[in-house]
Design a protein around this motif. Structure first.
Motif, PDB file in Angstrom:
ATOM      1  N   ASP A  59       0.813  -1.217   0.000  1.00  0.00           N
ATOM      2  CA  ASP A  59       0.000   0.000   0.000  1.00  0.00           C
ATOM      3  C   ASP A  59       0.851   1.273   0.000  1.00  0.00           C
ATOM      4  O   ASP A  59       0.312   2.371   0.065  1.00  0.00           O
ATOM      5  CB  ASP A  59      -0.973   0.006   1.202  1.00  0.00           C
ATOM      6  CG  ASP A  59      -0.254  -0.152   2.539  1.00  0.00           C
ATOM      7  OD1 ASP A  59      -0.918  -0.501   3.520  1.00  0.00           O
ATOM      8  OD2 ASP A  59       0.970   0.056   2.594  1.00  0.00           O
ATOM      9  N   CYS A  66       2.405   7.457   9.454  1.00  0.00           N
ATOM     10  CA  CYS A  66       1.583   7.460  10.670  1.00  0.00           C
ATOM     11  C   CYS A  66       2.316   8.066  11.863  1.00  0.00           C
ATOM     12  O   CYS A  66       1.704   8.313  12.901  1.00  0.00           O
ATOM     13  CB  CYS A  66       1.125   6.042  11.016  1.00  0.00           C
ATOM     14  SG  CYS A  66       0.047   5.350   9.756  1.00  0.00           S
ATOM     15  N   ASP A  87      -3.060  -5.453  18.473  1.00  0.00           N
ATOM     16  CA  ASP A  87      -4.157  -6.387  18.282  1.00  0.00           C
ATOM     17  C   ASP A  87      -3.605  -7.719  17.784  1.00  0.00           C
ATOM     18  O   ASP A  87      -2.953  -7.777  16.738  1.00  0.00           O
ATOM     19  CB  ASP A  87      -5.146  -5.801  17.265  1.00  0.00           C
ATOM     20  CG  ASP A  87      -6.449  -6.577  17.239  1.00  0.00           C
ATOM     21  OD1 ASP A  87      -7.280  -6.296  16.358  1.00  0.00           O
ATOM     22  OD2 ASP A  87      -6.648  -7.462  18.095  1.00  0.00           O
ATOM     23  N   ILE A 106       3.048  -6.249  11.288  1.00  0.00           N
ATOM     24  CA  ILE A 106       1.686  -5.776  11.016  1.00  0.00           C
ATOM     25  C   ILE A 106       1.640  -4.892   9.776  1.00  0.00           C
ATOM     26  O   ILE A 106       0.715  -4.991   8.973  1.00  0.00           O
ATOM     27  CB  ILE A 106       1.162  -4.965  12.237  1.00  0.00           C
ATOM     28  CG1 ILE A 106       0.943  -5.899  13.430  1.00  0.00           C
ATOM     29  CG2 ILE A 106      -0.122  -4.227  11.899  1.00  0.00           C
ATOM     30  CD1 ILE A 106       0.717  -5.163  14.738  1.00  0.00           C
ATOM     31  N   HIS A 107       2.636  -4.047   9.599  1.00  0.00           N
ATOM     32  CA  HIS A 107       2.524  -2.973   8.609  1.00  0.00           C
ATOM     33  C   HIS A 107       3.381  -3.143   7.360  1.00  0.00           C
ATOM     34  O   HIS A 107       3.405  -2.233   6.530  1.00  0.00           O
ATOM     35  CB  HIS A 107       2.850  -1.626   9.276  1.00  0.00           C
ATOM     36  CG  HIS A 107       1.848  -1.225  10.306  1.00  0.00           C
ATOM     37  ND1 HIS A 107       0.564  -0.843   9.985  1.00  0.00           N
ATOM     38  CD2 HIS A 107       1.932  -1.152  11.652  1.00  0.00           C
ATOM     39  CE1 HIS A 107      -0.098  -0.548  11.089  1.00  0.00           C
ATOM     40  NE2 HIS A 107       0.699  -0.724  12.111  1.00  0.00           N
TER      41      HIS A 107
ATOM     42  N   ILE B  93      -6.446   7.245  10.425  1.00  0.00           N
ATOM     43  CA  ILE B  93      -6.210   5.932  11.006  1.00  0.00           C
ATOM     44  C   ILE B  93      -6.756   5.939  12.428  1.00  0.00           C
ATOM     45  O   ILE B  93      -6.867   6.997  13.045  1.00  0.00           O
ATOM     46  CB  ILE B  93      -4.710   5.543  11.014  1.00  0.00           C
ATOM     47  CG1 ILE B  93      -3.894   6.501  11.887  1.00  0.00           C
ATOM     48  CG2 ILE B  93      -4.163   5.508   9.613  1.00  0.00           C
ATOM     49  CD1 ILE B  93      -2.488   6.004  12.128  1.00  0.00           C
ATOM     50  N   ASP B 121      -7.300   1.197   0.773  1.00  0.00           N
ATOM     51  CA  ASP B 121      -7.109  -0.070   1.475  1.00  0.00           C
ATOM     52  C   ASP B 121      -7.951  -0.175   2.739  1.00  0.00           C
ATOM     53  O   ASP B 121      -7.850  -1.160   3.466  1.00  0.00           O
ATOM     54  CB  ASP B 121      -5.627  -0.258   1.838  1.00  0.00           C
ATOM     55  CG  ASP B 121      -4.774  -0.586   0.617  1.00  0.00           C
ATOM     56  OD1 ASP B 121      -4.079   0.322   0.129  1.00  0.00           O
ATOM     57  OD2 ASP B 121      -4.853  -1.728   0.143  1.00  0.00           O
ATOM     58  N   ASN B 210      -6.404  -4.490  10.333  1.00  0.00           N
ATOM     59  CA  ASN B 210      -5.217  -4.740  11.134  1.00  0.00           C
ATOM     60  C   ASN B 210      -4.036  -3.853  10.762  1.00  0.00           C
ATOM     61  O   ASN B 210      -2.963  -4.010  11.335  1.00  0.00           O
ATOM     62  CB  ASN B 210      -4.829  -6.220  11.049  1.00  0.00           C
ATOM     63  CG  ASN B 210      -5.771  -7.085  11.856  1.00  0.00           C
ATOM     64  OD1 ASN B 210      -6.037  -6.790  13.015  1.00  0.00           O
ATOM     65  ND2 ASN B 210      -6.313  -8.129  11.250  1.00  0.00           N
ATOM     66  N   ARG B 211      -4.252  -2.954   9.789  1.00  0.00           N
ATOM     67  CA  ARG B 211      -3.209  -1.955   9.522  1.00  0.00           C
ATOM     68  C   ARG B 211      -3.656  -0.598  10.041  1.00  0.00           C
ATOM     69  O   ARG B 211      -3.089   0.420   9.653  1.00  0.00           O
ATOM     70  CB  ARG B 211      -2.886  -1.912   8.023  1.00  0.00           C
ATOM     71  CG  ARG B 211      -2.069  -3.119   7.615  1.00  0.00           C
ATOM     72  CD  ARG B 211      -1.092  -2.852   6.533  1.00  0.00           C
ATOM     73  NE  ARG B 211      -0.235  -4.030   6.352  1.00  0.00           N
ATOM     74  CZ  ARG B 211       0.408  -4.323   5.251  1.00  0.00           C
ATOM     75  NH1 ARG B 211       0.300  -3.545   4.199  1.00  0.00           N
ATOM     76  NH2 ARG B 211       1.172  -5.402   5.187  1.00  0.00           N
ATOM     77  N   CYS B 212      -4.711  -0.601  10.864  1.00  0.00           N
ATOM     78  CA  CYS B 212      -5.187   0.617  11.518  1.00  0.00           C
ATOM     79  C   CYS B 212      -5.967   1.543  10.596  1.00  0.00           C
ATOM     80  O   CYS B 212      -6.245   2.684  10.969  1.00  0.00           O
ATOM     81  CB  CYS B 212      -4.046   1.429  12.175  1.00  0.00           C
ATOM     82  SG  CYS B 212      -3.036   0.465  13.307  1.00  0.00           S
ATOM     83  N   TYR B 213      -6.326   1.072   9.391  1.00  0.00           N
ATOM     84  CA  TYR B 213      -7.130   1.916   8.507  1.00  0.00           C
ATOM     85  C   TYR B 213      -8.589   1.807   8.925  1.00  0.00           C
ATOM     86  O   TYR B 213      -9.103   0.709   9.143  1.00  0.00           O
ATOM     87  CB  TYR B 213      -6.977   1.487   7.042  1.00  0.00           C
ATOM     88  CG  TYR B 213      -5.537   1.445   6.571  1.00  0.00           C
ATOM     89  CD1 TYR B 213      -5.124   0.523   5.623  1.00  0.00           C
ATOM     90  CD2 TYR B 213      -4.571   2.322   7.071  1.00  0.00           C
ATOM     91  CE1 TYR B 213      -3.809   0.472   5.181  1.00  0.00           C
ATOM     92  CE2 TYR B 213      -3.253   2.280   6.648  1.00  0.00           C
ATOM     93  CZ  TYR B 213      -2.877   1.349   5.699  1.00  0.00           C
ATOM     94  OH  TYR B 213      -1.575   1.300   5.267  1.00  0.00           O
TER      95      TYR B 213
END
Lengths: 253, 329
Positions: A59, A66, A87, A106-107, B93, B121, B210-213
């Motif tokens: 993505d 962030c 999580d 996670i990212h 987010i 996404d 799970n990517r905070c979106y």
């Protein structure tokens, strides 16, 4: 004439003193000037900085998207180890390296072995942003009671490891004034740093793993290493966080 | 003697009962209000909702919720203790924090939330329905949730800020506690109004992955046109947003946040990188020695260089602003 010379010397001395004080960077004055870092640690900081602003995900998102304000990272490194959870990850006390590894899992879309290669430099970069502030082994008041309890238990287990299971007290003193071995009162405030004997930059838990191995002790349990790190960080509470250095510099508590 | 023993036993049991009552009195729950501020990275007040879990963060026991209006929230909680606090706004987010709420504490929390860097996404919700069970008095809430990358989290939520509550919706299929990626499909929750009249217009629906979106926050009538905007439509929030600043001033702030740690803006001496005073008055850049043009400077910003990390996240209007500032040096 003589008075003018004396005045010039005094003024020069004051200027040198001010510059030195700024270079040493008293607590809370921002990260250490990059040019003052040990060269191999500085390289690790630059690599981590580059990774922080590079996307490793389909993505196109990088850490900087962030966490756009570098200054927000001032409080991060000096407050670890602490209870942390994403999580789906275990709720327990973790070091900064472990949390960065979980964030990458996670990212990013990287496989585990490639993620592991990024963690060290990212930790160096994040730690550099926290340099010059005081180690905060005691979490803020708004921290959940459950988190505080986990941290306290980790520190206790770390102390037991230090004093009993691993017998570190044979060579290391806890208090500065003790004559035995090398005191560890501010050791945690120096990591990550380049460890000459290991030939690499290591965070505190990585150093502990390496150090114990050189003494014939294979301790791979991440939880036990974190417990030991938590105990050592408690000893360093209030010390100025100065990663990338071996010797203590600047003002202490 | 036997009577004395019985009397002693009765007295002991009575004492135990009294102690229990005293403990209960000590444990009486006192409602507490928490409040806070939610701002964007540029300092603009956000509009959205908060949802709170009981206990630790990610306990999945969502119970309370509230508005974030003009960047402020205030939620009533039943007692002090540990909570997981989540902030949600369309286009941002989501922000999770573990908090401790104290009876006599300030209980004020401040957050800065960055925008969603990959809106395409983000998960999405649709087909939101309510069905009342006339006998039980409960309301069944049903919706469809999906994520373009298959990484929907457990956070499919219904928040009623007017009632101060939140609820987690569950998928039809059984989910093991350790599962991270929740399935696309139908999600339901049963809500018991408990004497409060049910009003569908009070509900906000959202999902996070799970990517905070975060998905767009949907409010009644739950159509694509009823997405809850993350900023007030009028400027009644007061104050100057980042967008109100002149282009060079925006650029100055971007420079301070990103560049100043390595570059002097007011001199040519090297800090870590070269000083940038008079940059656009020179023929060539100090390190690469290439012509100073908009295109070359933009490329340097995006790609970085030998010691300089890439700043591809400074793009579009933000890059224009930075260039406008550099031209004033």
């Amino acid at each position: 004439m003589a008075n003018r010379a004396v005045c010039r010397r005094i003024a020069l001395g004051m200027i040198i003193g001010v510059i030195s004080a700024l270079a040493i960077a008293p607590a809370g004055a921002g990260p250490i000037a990059l040019e003052l870092l040990e060269p191999r640690y500085r390289e690790s900081v630059f690599e981590g900085w580059r990774s922080f602003q590079t996307s490793f995900a389909s993505d196109g998102v990088a850490c900087i998207h962030c966490h756009p304000r570098h200054a927000e990272m001032e409080d991060w490194a000096p407050s670890y180890p602490k209870a942390a959870v994403f999580d789906g990850t275990p709720y327990r006390v973790k070091g900064l390296a472990e949390v960065v590894g979980e964030a990458l899992a996670i990212h990013t879309d990287l496989p585990p072995n490639r993620r592991d290669l990024l963690v060290g430099d990212l930790v160096s970069f994040i730690a550099w942003w926290g340099s010059g502030t005081a180690i905060k082994a005691t979490p803020p008041r708004s921290t959940p009671a459950g988190d505080m309890a986990l941290l306290h238990a980790a520190e206790q287990r770390g102390r037991e490891l230090f004093e009993t299971a691993l017998e570190c007290t044979h060579c290391h003193a806890i208090r500065k004034e003790s004559r035995k071995g090398s005191p560890l009162a501010s050791a945690a405030a120096r990591f990550p740093r380049h460890v000459t004997e290991a030939g690499m930059v290591l965070p505190l838990t990585g150093f502990l793993r390496w150090h114990l191995k050189t003494h014939g002790i294979s301790l791979r349990d991440e939880v036990a290493l974190t417990d030991l790190a938590a105990f050592l960080t408690r000893l360093s509470e209030g010390e100025i966080y100065w990663p990338g250095t071996r010797e203590r510099k600047g003002a202490g508590k | 003697m036997k009577v004395c023993r019985i009397a002693l036993l009765v007295a002991f049991l009575t004492l135990c009962a009294c102690e229990d009552k005293r403990e209960d009195a000590g444990k009486r729950k006192i409602p507490i209000r928490i409040s806070g501020r939610v701002l964007s990275v540029n300092g603009d007040p956000i509009r959205g909702v908060v949802a709170l879990e009981k206990g630790r963060l990610y306990s999945k026991d969502y119970r309370w919720g509230g508005w974030v209006k003009d960047g402020a929230f205030s939620v009533r909680l039943p007692e002090e203790g540990d909570y997981g606090l989540h902030v949600y706004a369309t286009g941002y987010i989501y922000h999770p924090t573990a908090i401790r709420v104290e009876e006599r504490g300030e209980n004020f929390f401040k957050f800065t939330v960055p925008p969603n860097p990959a809106p395409e996404d983000a998960p999405s919700l649709s087909h939101i329905e309510f069905r009342k069970d006339e006998d039980e008095g409960a309301v069944l809430i049903r919706l469809q949730a999906k994520d373009p990358n298959g990484n929907l989290s457990h956070q499919v939520l219904a928040v009623n800020p007017e009632a101060g509550i939140s609820r987690m919706l569950s998928p039809d299929s059984f989910i093991f506690p350790w599962v991270k990626n929740y399935p696309d499909g139908e999600y339901t929750a049963t809500y018991a109004p408990e004497g409060r009249p049910f009003n569908r217009e009070e509900w906000i629906f959202l999902a996070a992955d799970n990517r905070c979106y975060t998905s767009p926050l949907l409010q009644y009538p739950f159509s694509p046109d009823s997405i809850m905007a993350s900023h007030a439509e009028t400027k009644d929030a007061g104050g100057n947003g980042f967008g109100d600043l002149s282009l060079p001033e925006q650029g100055r702030r971007i420079f301070q946040d990103n560049c100043a740690v390595c570059h002097h803006p007011d001199r040519t001496e090297t800090k870590i990188g070269p000083g940038l005073k008079g940059l656009f008055g020179r023929e060539r850049t100090p390190v690469e020695g290439i012509p100073v043009t908009d295109e070359n400077i933009r490329r340097r910003i995006e790609n970085g260089g030998d010691k300089m990390p890439p700043y591809s996240h400074i793009e579009g209007e933000r890059q224009d602003a930075l260039l406008a500032y550099l031209k004033t040096l």
